[in-house]
Design an enzyme around this catalytic site. Structure first.
Site, PDB file in Angstrom:
ATOM      1  CE  LYS A 178      -1.834   2.764   2.788  1.00  0.00           C
ATOM      2  NZ  LYS A 178      -1.672   4.047   2.275  1.00  0.00           N
ATOM      3  CD  GLU A 181      -4.884   9.251   1.838  1.00  0.00           C
ATOM      4  OE1 GLU A 181      -5.335   8.359   2.146  1.00  0.00           O
ATOM      5  OE2 GLU A 181      -5.087  10.483   2.333  1.00  0.00           O
ATOM      6  N   GLY A 231       7.292   5.861   7.635  1.00  0.00           N
ATOM      7  CA  GLY A 231       6.298   6.971   7.914  1.00  0.00           C
ATOM      8  C   GLY A 231       6.490   7.528   9.476  1.00  0.00           C
ATOM      9  CB  THR A 235       1.347   6.299  11.209  1.00  0.00           C
ATOM     10  OG1 THR A 235       0.424   7.322  11.088  1.00  0.00           O
ATOM     11  CG2 THR A 235       0.698   5.279  10.232  1.00  0.00           C
ATOM     12  N   GLY A 236       3.169   4.507  13.089  1.00  0.00           N
ATOM     13  CA  GLY A 236       4.122   3.496  13.553  1.00  0.00           C
ATOM     14  C   GLY A 236       3.632   2.820  14.686  1.00  0.00           C
ATOM     15  CD  GLU A 253      13.138   4.864   7.871  1.00  0.00           C
ATOM     16  OE1 GLU A 253      12.834   5.979   8.466  1.00  0.00           O
ATOM     17  OE2 GLU A 253      13.185   5.291   6.375  1.00  0.00           O
ATOM     18  CB  CYS A 287      12.833   9.623   7.573  1.00  0.00           C
ATOM     19  SG  CYS A 287      13.835   8.624   6.194  1.00  0.00           S
ATOM     20  CD  GLU A 387       9.892  13.218  10.948  1.00  0.00           C
ATOM     21  OE1 GLU A 387       8.896  12.744  11.076  1.00  0.00           O
ATOM     22  OE2 GLU A 387      10.958  12.815  10.332  1.00  0.00           O
TER      23      GLU A 387
HETATM   24  P1  NDP Z   1       1.833   8.815   7.799  1.00  0.00           P
HETATM   25  O1  NDP Z   1       2.997   8.071   8.767  1.00  0.00           O
HETATM   26  O2  NDP Z   1       0.714   8.984   8.260  1.00  0.00           O
HETATM   27  O3  NDP Z   1       1.824   7.909   6.369  1.00  0.00           O
HETATM   28  C1  NDP Z   1       2.681   7.137   6.172  1.00  0.00           C
HETATM   29  C2  NDP Z   1       1.868   5.772   5.500  1.00  0.00           C
HETATM   30  O4  NDP Z   1       1.173   4.990   6.247  1.00  0.00           O
HETATM   31  C3  NDP Z   1       0.817   6.104   4.215  1.00  0.00           C
HETATM   32  O5  NDP Z   1       0.924   5.038   3.480  1.00  0.00           O
HETATM   33  C4  NDP Z   1      -0.399   6.007   5.005  1.00  0.00           C
HETATM   34  O6  NDP Z   1      -1.420   6.089   4.279  1.00  0.00           O
HETATM   35  C5  NDP Z   1      -0.075   4.933   5.920  1.00  0.00           C
HETATM   36  N1  NDP Z   1      -0.971   4.973   7.278  1.00  0.00           N
HETATM   37  C6  NDP Z   1      -1.564   6.011   7.727  1.00  0.00           C
HETATM   38  N2  NDP Z   1      -2.377   5.575   8.837  1.00  0.00           N
HETATM   39  C7  NDP Z   1      -2.347   4.236   8.901  1.00  0.00           C
HETATM   40  C8  NDP Z   1      -2.971   3.293   9.550  1.00  0.00           C
HETATM   41  N3  NDP Z   1      -3.796   3.403  10.654  1.00  0.00           N
HETATM   42  N4  NDP Z   1      -2.761   2.038   9.216  1.00  0.00           N
HETATM   43  C9  NDP Z   1      -1.845   1.699   8.211  1.00  0.00           C
HETATM   44  N5  NDP Z   1      -1.334   2.533   7.508  1.00  0.00           N
HETATM   45  C10 NDP Z   1      -1.390   3.741   7.909  1.00  0.00           C
HETATM   46  O7  NDP Z   1       2.417  10.199   7.213  1.00  0.00           O
HETATM   47  P2  NDP Z   1       1.620  11.337   6.772  1.00  0.00           P
HETATM   48  O8  NDP Z   1       1.575  11.311   5.442  1.00  0.00           O
HETATM   49  O9  NDP Z   1       0.319  11.541   7.692  1.00  0.00           O
HETATM   50  O10 NDP Z   1       2.771  12.400   7.308  1.00  0.00           O
HETATM   51  C11 NDP Z   1       2.807  12.997   8.464  1.00  0.00           C
HETATM   52  C12 NDP Z   1       4.230  13.117   9.055  1.00  0.00           C
HETATM   53  O11 NDP Z   1       4.852  11.890   8.949  1.00  0.00           O
HETATM   54  C13 NDP Z   1       4.903  14.042   8.267  1.00  0.00           C
HETATM   55  O12 NDP Z   1       4.883  15.255   8.531  1.00  0.00           O
HETATM   56  C14 NDP Z   1       6.345  13.724   8.685  1.00  0.00           C
HETATM   57  O13 NDP Z   1       6.816  14.210  10.115  1.00  0.00           O
HETATM   58  C15 NDP Z   1       6.242  12.124   8.898  1.00  0.00           C
HETATM   59  N6  NDP Z   1       6.725  11.231   7.869  1.00  0.00           N
HETATM   60  C16 NDP Z   1       7.621  10.641   8.036  1.00  0.00           C
HETATM   61  C17 NDP Z   1       8.213   9.982   7.108  1.00  0.00           C
HETATM   62  C18 NDP Z   1       9.456   8.980   7.069  1.00  0.00           C
HETATM   63  O14 NDP Z   1      10.072   8.734   5.972  1.00  0.00           O
HETATM   64  N7  NDP Z   1       9.837   8.654   8.158  1.00  0.00           N
HETATM   65  C19 NDP Z   1       7.691   9.820   5.529  1.00  0.00           C
HETATM   66  C20 NDP Z   1       6.494  10.468   5.614  1.00  0.00           C
HETATM   67  C21 NDP Z   1       6.018  11.006   6.748  1.00  0.00           C
HETATM   68  P3  NDP Z   1      -2.075   7.278   3.311  1.00  0.00           P
HETATM   69  O15 NDP Z   1      -1.197   8.489   3.462  1.00  0.00           O
HETATM   70  O16 NDP Z   1      -2.541   6.632   2.060  1.00  0.00           O
HETATM   71  O17 NDP Z   1      -3.444   7.605   4.324  1.00  0.00           O
END
Ligand code: NDP
Length: 493
Positions: A178, A181, A231, A235-236, A253, A287, A387
């Site tokens: 996945k 989005e 991410g 969410t992690g 990660e 990240c 972050e």
């Molecule tokens: P998220 O961590 O929420 O999203 C990353 C991925 O997780 C996306 O594919 C998202 O889906 C998915 N996701 C979200 N909620 C769930 C869930 N409950 N169960 C399973 N999968 C889920 O990042 P955001 O896009 O909301 O960004 C927010 C913040 O996260 C950023 O401002 C940044 O600080 C951090 N971030 C860190 C990253 C890294 O590489 N460490 C990368 C991206 C963000 P979808 O988006 O499709 O809803």
């Protein structure tokens, strides 16, 4: 507008929800594509397909390693053949400069090549064992984990897909993938490539949809043997909690607030340029971003003046024009970044440059932020602790090596860190003390498929890339062989 669909059990299919979602070009806010908007039921179907492919058919996991490697090499070739198209896709979808997207595509192809090579190399071990039961022999072998769910963010759409899909497939797993989005387009193209090279049906499945609606099921399902996620830390945590039900293997990660430590003896011009790469590359949506610059007090003014001069000179614009910096990925992320900037101002950090949305010329309708430097930051400020995931850096000063180390580690995160000095022994001492999984000396942010990537502390656990990245997607089985079959005379009667 054509709708991009899920890829489940070797077939393209729309979500059972019947809904679609718009994909936005963050450089101008225009809709560039429509994708199907999946719900939990779609994830269930994808999981069922992967489960059948892995446990019933077993075509992929039973395929000899060199044959799997051949397919991965064909995937790499197909990525290379579509490189221009894929780079444009990620640029339009994510907002990044085109030349950075091109590097991502090259890295993605190289990642598939790397794991194609690795899977054909010796694995496992052979052990000398005691002979209490008679002559025995033991060895270990690596096997795929089973059904792996892979969830990626929007900052490196194609590359993050490759980081997870290449080792997971090399190891012989069946996967459900996945993507975010927000940036799903290059993932669809990658699955077109999987289809074209003939991955067995059900081996790789694609679900397009939001995290809460489609992703959560992947974390919670008892039919998933492993979930790996890149991410946000929040969410992690949600994913790790959902994964507890069947004790599936989890790889995370997550975010970072990484220190970039610059000593007075460093090559100043080099340190400035690497610091820019550290925090402005990919609009700071990285990240590992070196978003906390810790600088020795005696050179702070010179360093900050030069950094600001270079930051002000950066060109900002639509990624397709190949500027120094492109657009922030979405309106929501733009608001988040601007919110961090406002809080930093309110909490007393000194704004040196940037600090505003960039709306000049053709940037008017896009989500652009000027490269932003905050000076005189203190440990209690949010800009030092949280972050941002945007082109924003916080400057703090130190006067001794011990203080620099203490400040570097004063964070709940532990993904990355950098050290700039011409004193080689000090560079090694400081790097050894930094509690982070990825570190750089006299550079910042170069990343290699060959070396393990991942964090300490709240930046998660598990590793992407390198040999460790393959091991994550494998189980180790011990095999014990009795070299002299027959009774051993253990029981008296
Ligand atoms: P998220 O961590 O929420 O999203 C990353 C991925 O997780 C996306 O594919 C998202 O889906 C998915 N996701 C979200 N909620 C769930 C869930 N409950 N169960 C399973 N999968 C889920 O990042 P955001 O896009 O909301 O960004 C927010 C913040 O996260 C950023 O401002 C940044 O600080 C951090 N971030 C860190 C990253 C890294 O590489 N460490 C990368 C991206 C963000 P979808 O988006 O499709 O809803």
């Amino acid at each position: 507008m054509e709708v991009r669909n899920n890829y489940i059990n070797g077939q393209w299919q729309a979500s059972v929800s019947g809904a679609t979602r718009e994909v936005i070009n963050p450089s101008n806010g225009e809709v560039i594509a429509l994708v199907t908007d999946s719900v939990a039921e779609d994830s269930k179907q994808a999981i069922a397909a992967a489960k059948a492919a892995f446990y019933q058919s077993g075509a992929w996991r039973r395929m000899a390693g060199p044959k799997r490697a051949d397919l991965l090499l064909r995937i790499a070739d197909a990525i290379a053949a579509r490189a221009d198209e894929l780079a444009v896709m990620d640029t339009l979808d994510n907002g990044k400069p085109l030349r950075e997207a091109r590097c991502d595509v090259d890295d993605a192809a190289a990642c598939f090549r790397y794991y194609a090579g690795l899977i054909t190399k010796p694995q496992g071990g052979v052990y000398e064992v005691s002979d209490g039961f008679g002559p025995m022999h033991a060895y270990s072998m690596h096997e795929p984990v089973g059904v792996c769910a892979l969830i990626t963010p929007w900052n490196y759409p194609l590359l993050m897909a490759a980081w997870k899909l290449a080792p997971a497939l090399a190891a012989g797993n069946a996967v459900v993938f996945k993507p975010s989005e927000v940036t799903p387009l290059s993932a669809v193209a990658l699955f077109e490539i999987f289809h074209q090279v003939g991955l067995p049906a059900g081996t790789a499945n694609l679900v397009l949809g939001s995290g809460p609606a489609a992703g959560q099921e992947l974390a919670a399902s008892h039919d998933v043997d492993m979930i790996t996620f890149t991410g946000s830390t929040r969410t992690g945590q949600t994913i790790a909690a959902a994964a507890v039900g069947n004790l599936k293997k989890v790889g995370l990660e997550l975010g970072g607030k990484s220190p970039n430590v610059i000593f007075a003896d460093a090559d100043l011009e080099g340190a400035v340029e690497w610091a820019m790469i550290g925090v402005f590359f990919n609009q700071g949506e990285v990240c590992s971003a070196g978003s906390r610059i810790l600088i020795e007090e005696s050179i702070k003014d010179r360093f900050v003046a030069r950094l600001a001069e270079r930051a002000r000179a950066m060109s900002i614009g639509p990624g397709m024009k190949d500027p120094d910096m492109g657009a922030i990925v979405s309106a929501a992320q733009l608001e988040k970044v601007l919110g961090h900037i406002e809080r930093a101002k309110q909490q007393g950090a000194t704004l040196v440059c940037g600090g505003v949305r960039h709306t000049e010329g053709e940037c008017a309708k896009g989500y652009f932020v000027q490269p932003t430097i905050f000076d005189n930051c203190t440990r209690d400020m949010d800009i030092v602790r949280e972050e941002v995931f945007g082109p924003v850096v916080a400057i703090q000063t130190f006067t001794s090596e011990a203080e620099a180390i203490a400040m570097a580690n004063d964070t709940p995160y532990g993904l990355a860190g950098g050290v700039f000095t011409t004193d080689g022994a000090r560079a090694l001492r400081v790097v050894k003390e930094i509690r982070a999984g990825v570190t750089w000396i006299n550079c910042y942010n170069p990343t290699f498929n060959e070396a393990p990537w991942g964090g300490y502390k709240m930046s998660g656990y598990g590793r992407d890339l390198g040999v460790n990245g393959l091991l994550e997607y494998q189980q180790v089985k011990q095999v014990n062989i009795n070299l002299q079959p027959g009774p051993v005379g253990w029981y008296q009667h």
